[in-house]
Design a protein around this motif. Structure first.
Motif, PDB file in Angstrom:
ATOM      1  N   ASP A 316     -18.798 -11.243  -5.651  1.00 25.32           N
ATOM      2  CA  ASP A 316     -19.714 -11.627  -4.311  1.00 25.32           C
ATOM      3  C   ASP A 316     -20.021 -13.242  -4.266  1.00 25.32           C
ATOM      4  N   LEU A 317     -20.319 -13.660  -5.633  1.00 27.78           N
ATOM      5  CA  LEU A 317     -20.833 -14.985  -5.653  1.00 27.78           C
ATOM      6  C   LEU A 317     -19.467 -15.839  -5.225  1.00 27.78           C
ATOM      7  N   PHE A 318     -18.072 -15.630  -5.781  1.00 27.64           N
ATOM      8  CA  PHE A 318     -17.105 -16.294  -5.270  1.00 27.64           C
ATOM      9  C   PHE A 318     -16.703 -16.088  -3.658  1.00 27.64           C
ATOM     10  N   GLN A 319     -17.055 -15.057  -3.282  1.00 24.55           N
ATOM     11  CA  GLN A 319     -16.755 -14.767  -1.933  1.00 24.55           C
ATOM     12  C   GLN A 319     -17.795 -15.627  -0.878  1.00 24.55           C
ATOM     13  N   MET A 341     -11.905 -19.410 -11.179  1.00 20.00           N
ATOM     14  CA  MET A 341     -11.901 -17.897 -11.310  1.00 20.00           C
ATOM     15  C   MET A 341     -11.316 -17.516 -12.451  1.00 20.00           C
ATOM     16  N   LYS A 342     -10.298 -18.435 -13.145  1.00 19.41           N
ATOM     17  CA  LYS A 342      -9.612 -18.241 -14.467  1.00 19.41           C
ATOM     18  C   LYS A 342     -10.679 -18.168 -15.530  1.00 19.41           C
ATOM     19  N   THR A 343     -11.642 -18.841 -15.601  1.00 17.18           N
ATOM     20  CA  THR A 343     -12.818 -18.763 -16.591  1.00 17.18           C
ATOM     21  C   THR A 343     -13.517 -17.457 -16.466  1.00 17.18           C
ATOM     22  N   THR A 350      -7.662 -10.793  -5.460  1.00 18.22           N
ATOM     23  CA  THR A 350      -8.729  -9.970  -5.049  1.00 18.22           C
ATOM     24  C   THR A 350      -9.319 -10.483  -3.533  1.00 18.22           C
ATOM     25  N   PHE A 351      -9.370 -11.709  -3.242  1.00 15.98           N
ATOM     26  CA  PHE A 351      -9.708 -12.154  -1.913  1.00 15.98           C
ATOM     27  C   PHE A 351      -8.698 -12.157  -0.869  1.00 15.98           C
TER      28      PHE A 351
END
Length: 356
Positions: A316-319, A341-343, A350-351
Motif C-alpha cells: 500500500d505504501l508503494f502504491q 522494491m527489490k529491497t 504487482t502494480f
C-alpha cells in the motif's frame, strides 16, 4: 464533499471556562483530516475550537495548516481558540482540502506566545513539512539540540552532526520536529520513497521513546505534501493523572450517515453532501463525535493516511508513491522506486499499469 457552512459562536459571547488541576489535564489536543476529494473541515474544526477554553482548558493558543491546490495556508494565534477572532474567521472560510492539521495548546513546556504555537513548518528538499505534537518528550526538554542517530550506519561514523533545523520557540515539540528533520536530511541525499521514509520514521520514533519509555508521551501529526498525513502515537498519562493522552481516528465513507459533535449541539447529515468518491479520515486526541466508532492507535503505531484511508502494508505504501502522492521535489533527485522494491522483495508487476 460539498462545503459545510458553519462557524463557532461569536467570540464576544459569554464563554464557560472549565478549570482543571494541571496534573489531570490533557497536554494539548490534535486534529487532523485526510480526504480522497477536496473536503470542507468546518464541522470538525467547529467542535475542536470549543475545546480551546470553553469545553476544555486548552486556551494557550491554537494553529492550523491547510493544504489547498498544492500550496499551504497557515494560521496561528496565541489566544484561546474558543474566543479567537482568527479562529472564527478561519471557520467561516469556504476552503476545501485533501489534508489539514490543527492544534490547541495547554502550555506545559515553553511560554504562551506565537513562537510556541503548533503546527510548526520547515522546508526540506523543496517540500513543506508540518508537525503538531501532544505529549511530553523528556529527551528534548532536557537537551533541545540532541541528535538522533538511529538512521546512521557503521560507514556513516565520519558524518558530523549538522543542525540544519533549530527551534525558534522553547517547546520540546519543536525540538523533536527539528531533530527528526535533521536526521532525515543527514541520512538521505536523494528523496526517499514512501516505504523507506516510513521505516526511517519508525526508527526515529523508537529512538525517541526508548530514551525514556515511561516518561515519554509522543503523539504527533506530520505532513510532507498535500496528500499524505503521518500519524504516530505513544500514549500515556502524566504522573498522578488518569487522563489518557492518545490518538483516535474514524473513517467516513459511502454510504454516509449523520453525525453529532460532542462539544456543541451540531449534527450534519453527510449523506446529503457527499458522493461515492468521497472518503475522509478524521484524527483527534479525543473523539469529536458521540455517535460513530473511533479507533485508538496502538502504542508505538505509525500510520500513513492517504485518500482518506489508513495505509499500513508495504504494498500500500508503494502504491501511494506510484500514485504520485509521495514526496515530490523539484530540487532534489528521487531514489529509484524499482531499487527500493527489490529491497522489500516486492515484484513491480504487482502494480498493474504502473509506469515504474
Amino acid at each position: 464533499m460539498l462545503p459545510i457552512s458553519m462557524s463557532p459562536p461569536s467570540p464576544h459571547h459569554q464563554q464557560r471556562r472549565i478549570v482543571h488541576q494541571t496534573q489531570s489535564a490533557l497536554l494539548c489536543q490534535l486534529l487532523g483530516m485526510n480526504c480522497a476529494t477536496p473536503t470542507d473541515f468546518n464541522f470538525s474544526f467547529s467542535g475542536f475550537c470549543r475545546r480551546g477554553g470553553e469545553t476544555d482548558i486548552h486556551q494557550d493558543g491554537w494553529g492550523i495548516v491547510i493544504y489547498e491546490n498544492g500550496s499551504l495556508r497557515q494560521f496561528h494565534d496565541a489566544e484561546p481558540a474558543s474566543t479567537s477572532l482568527l479562529a472564527d474567521f478561519v471557520c467561516r472560510l469556504p476552503i476545501r482540502t485533501l489534508n489539514m492539521m490543527s492544534h490547541i495548546r495547554f502550555a506545559t513546556v515553553g511560554e504562551v506566545n506565537l513562537s510556541n504555537v503548533h503546527p510548526f513548518r520547515r522546508e526540506m528538499w523543496g517540500i513543506d513539512f508540518c508537525f503538531a505534537h501532544n505529549g511530553e518528550v523528556p529527551l528534548f526538554d532536557q537537551c533541545p539540540n540532541h541528535c538522533l542517530t538511529s538512521l546512521l550506519q557503521d560507514d556513516d561514523e565520519g558524518l558530523e552532526n549538522v543542525y540544519y533545523y533549530n527551534p525558534v520557540g522553547t517547546t520540546d515539540s519543536e525540538a523533536t520536529f527539528c531533530a527528526i528533520l535533521n536526521a532525515l536530511r543527514q541520512k538521505f541525499d536523494k528523496v526517499p520513497s514512501v516505504p523507506v521514509l516510513y521505516d526511517s520514521m519508525q526508527k526515529l520514533c523508537d529512538e525517541i521513546v526508548d530514551s525514556d519509555r515511561e516518561g515519554t508521551i509522543l503523539n504527533f501529526l506530520l505532513t510532507c505534501g498535500s496528500h499524505t498525513l503521518w500519524v504516530y502515537s505513544w500514549p500515556g498519562s502524566r504522573p498522578g493523572s488518569k487522563v489518557w493522552n492518545g490518538l483516535h481516528y474514524t473513517t467516513r465513507e459511502y454510504p454516509f450517515h449523520s453525525h453529532h459533535l460532542c462539544d456543541v449541539d451540531i449534527t450534519v447529515d453527510f449523506s446529503t453532501r457527499t458522493s461515492k468518491e468521497d472518503c475522509v479520515s478524521v484524527i483527534a486526541t479525543k473523539p469529536l463525535t458521540d455517535d460513530e466508532e473511533w479507533t485508538e492507535l496502538e502504542r508505538g503505531e505509525l500510520v500513513l493516511f492517504d485518500r482518506g484511508r489508513p495505509q499500513r502494508s508495504v504494498v500500500d505504501l508503494f502504491q501511494v508513491d506510484i500514485d504520485g502522492h509521495g514526496l515530490q521535489s523539484n530540487v532534489v533527485e528521487k531514489s529509484s522506486i524499482e531499487d527500493d522494491m527489490k529491497t522489500y522483495n516486492i515484484d513491480p508487476s504487482t502494480f498493474q499499469g504502473a509506469c515504474i
